[in-house]
Design an enzyme around this catalytic site. Structure first.
Site, short mmCIF file in Angstrom:
data_model
loop_
_atom_site.label_atom_id
_atom_site.label_comp_id
_atom_site.label_asym_id
_atom_site.label_seq_id
_atom_site.Cartn_x
_atom_site.Cartn_y
_atom_site.Cartn_z
N GLU A 38 1.52 -0.66 -5.12
CA GLU A 38 0.50 0.35 -5.41
C GLU A 38 1.27 1.67 -5.49
O GLU A 38 1.58 2.28 -4.47
CB GLU A 38 -0.56 0.43 -4.32
CG GLU A 38 -1.65 1.43 -4.67
CD GLU A 38 -2.20 2.23 -3.49
OE1 GLU A 38 -3.27 2.84 -3.63
OE2 GLU A 38 -1.53 2.27 -2.43
N ASP B 223 0.84 -1.20 0.00
CA ASP B 223 0.00 0.00 0.00
C ASP B 223 0.87 1.25 0.00
O ASP B 223 1.86 1.33 0.75
CB ASP B 223 -0.90 -0.02 1.25
CG ASP B 223 -1.88 1.12 1.28
OD1 ASP B 223 -2.73 1.20 0.38
OD2 ASP B 223 -1.82 1.93 2.23
#
Length: 540
Positions: A277, A218
């Site tokens: 990401e 993330d």
């Protein structure tokens, strides 16, 4: 066109280590938003046992791996992306034994398991941040605490804005400010501090030892901030993400972290992967995250954000393939996830939006590289746009000038059965209300219907395994061929793909024998009438 998918997957999983090490190069990975997938205990919230019971759906669908959103201990200020304990399962989702059972059950079905890791920030309830607020010596150095500016330090240390809207700084009672690029409940970690790197190396080993096959990282672009934390000098900063350089994202030094993680992953020696990401201003900058000594994949958000326009699509495809080829990596393709409006709705909604979404799915699955499928897109689910304000839980909805605040609309729990709400999701309702008529889009209602979106995905994934010109980045180059205006046509060895982006039928020479189409296609073997907003696969 059916065969024993589980057996073929197991055979693949038992191949030699060299083959396993590259499984991700053309994998189709299915994203499970855990709280909205399946509820096993009747509390209205999806959980790990619920995911485990529904794994056969993913095996039958034909995907290679499942990516699970965070299920760690968390106060849930941002759907679990505010982690209080990285080594424990939140009771909302089960316990560590449930996580272990899920991984084993997935592997038994030939499915690999990727879990989220959230290294840019912790929860405000993390033991480290509680120690920082308590004033323990050295504790604040793990985060970005700074004195304020202006009279009595009453102004934030710089002009950075939260991605969710409002300032990226919050003041604590003793006068210091701390940085949070997302919600105030998510303080950013200071990766210049050696304890941070050591802690996350330990966290990765914990889950790798449990048996997970990799991590979706993330905010992989946000872990390093520019020295001195300089002002940006303008507002609406969230609109600049992925388009312009920013001092809090995509800093060069972040790649040293990913190199250290790649060494850790490779030390397990059996195809464990890292997926970034990452938002970067250019395809070339994004490709840096997947250099041979860094992570294995990076989400291609340019493809996700591409409008329904043939020239724009061709440009994004060409630039994406060129950028990743320059570092020897495959491209990843994605149309939807838990942070964006579902692509049925982005493409116009209604029948046209669904037609375009079905066509885009076939386009994505025909491109060389790896593809990601967000839960429910195989059902053709639209965005739920009429949720009552009182039901929304997205922190962006409650702040201003940040993201659109509509992320809850793509997170509505899945419909499994055609009965009334909660449509087989669980026995205790659902944490977000499901629309009336959701049952017609359910797995049960679509299974066996040859015209359904679910059966289209199943057929596409089966063909993707069977045809060597599909998916694999190593099967040969993608070549664009001449086609009528509004139509994209490309070929790979033994295969061609047409995409008609117009809202009218288009006649053209037949590229071969049609093997799958998102809409009924008419051909006499010499010419073909491409339906509006459709994609067709051809063999020759």
């Amino acid at each position: 066109m059916t065969h024993d998918l589980t057996a073929s997957r197991l055979a693949s999983a038992s191949s030699n280590a060299a083959a396993n090490s590259g499984w991700w190069r053309d994998a189709v990975i299915y994203q499970v938003y855990v709280r909205s997938f399946a509820d096993s205990d009747g509390d209205g919230v999806g959980d790990l046992r619920g995911v485990r019971t529904r794994l056969p759906h993913l095996a039958r669908l034909g995907v290679d791996a499942v990516w699970l959103t965070p299920f760690y201990v968390s106060p849930q200020a941002d759907g679990g992306y505010d982690v209080a304990d990285y080594r424990a399962v939140d009771p909302l989702f089960g316990d560590l034994a449930d996580a272990d059972d899920l991984v084993r059950a997935a592997h038994a079905l030939g499915l690999r398991v990727i879990v989220d890791v959230v290294p840019n920030h912790t929860s405000e309830e993390h033991v480290w941040f509680r120690a920082a607020l308590a004033g323990e010596p050295g504790a604040r150095e793990r985060y970005w605490f700074r004195p304020g500016r202006g009279a009595d330090g009453a102004e934030p240390p710089n002009d950075w804005e939260s991605v969710f809207g409002g300032p990226a700084w919050t003041r604590v009672p003793d006068g210091d400010w701390y940085l949070h690029l997302f919600a105030p409940e998510q303080p950013d970690l200071n990766w210049d501090h050696p304890e941070v790197a050591g802690e996350f190396a330990s966290v990765l080993r914990f889950w790798l030892d449990l048996g997970v096959d990799g991590f979706r990282v993330d905010v992989a672009h946000g872990m390093v901030k520019a020295p001195g934390l300089p002002d940006i000098g303008r507002g609406a900063q969230a609109t600049l993400i992925g388009t312009e350089p920013l001092p809090f994202f995509d800093q060069d030094a972040v790649h040293e972290i990913h190199r250290s993680w790649r060494l850790l992953l490779d030390s397990y020696g059996d195809g464990r992967i890292g997926v970034a990401e990452a938002w970067a201003p250019t395809s070339e900058r994004l490709a840096l995250y997947v250099r041979p000594d860094e992570l294995h994949q990076a989400f291609n958000f340019r493809f996700l954000n591409c409008p329904w326009d043939p020239a724009a699509m061709r440009t994004v495809i060409d630039e994406s393939l060129a950028a990743t080829a320059s570092v020897g990596a495959p491209t990843t393709w994605v149309l939807s996830n838990h942070d964006v409006v579902r692509h049925v709705t982005r493409y116009g909604g209604g029948e046209q939006g669904l037609a375009r979404a079905r066509a885009a799915a076939l386009l994505m699955l025909a491109l060389p590289g790896s593809a990601y499928v967000y839960q429910g897109e195989e059902l053709g689910l639209p965005e739920v746009t009429d949720l009552p304000d009182g039901a929304r839980q997205d922190p962006a909805f409650h702040r201003t000038a940040g993201q659109d605040g509509l992320r809850d609309g793509c997170r509505v729990p899945l419909p499994w059965s055609a009965d009334g709400a909660p449509y087989g999701f669980g026995e205790g309702g659902s944490w977000l209300p499901q629309p009336a008529g959701w049952g017609a889009l359910s797995v049960e209602a679509q299974t066996g219907d040859p015209h359904s979106t679910l059966e289209l995905y199943r057929a596409a994934l089966e063909l993707r395994r069977a045809l060597p010109g599909l998916g694999s980045p190593d099967a040969g180059p993608l070549g664009w061929l001449s086609a009528p205006e509004g139509v994209l046509l490309f070929s790979r060895p033994g295969f061609a793909c047409t995409l008609n982006t117009l809202d009218i039928p288009v006649e053209m020479p037949s590229p071969g024998r049609p093997v799958l189409s998102s809409a009924p296609v008419e051909t006499d073997g010499r010419t073909v009438l491409l339906p509006p907003d459709s994609c067709t696969w051809w063999a020759f």
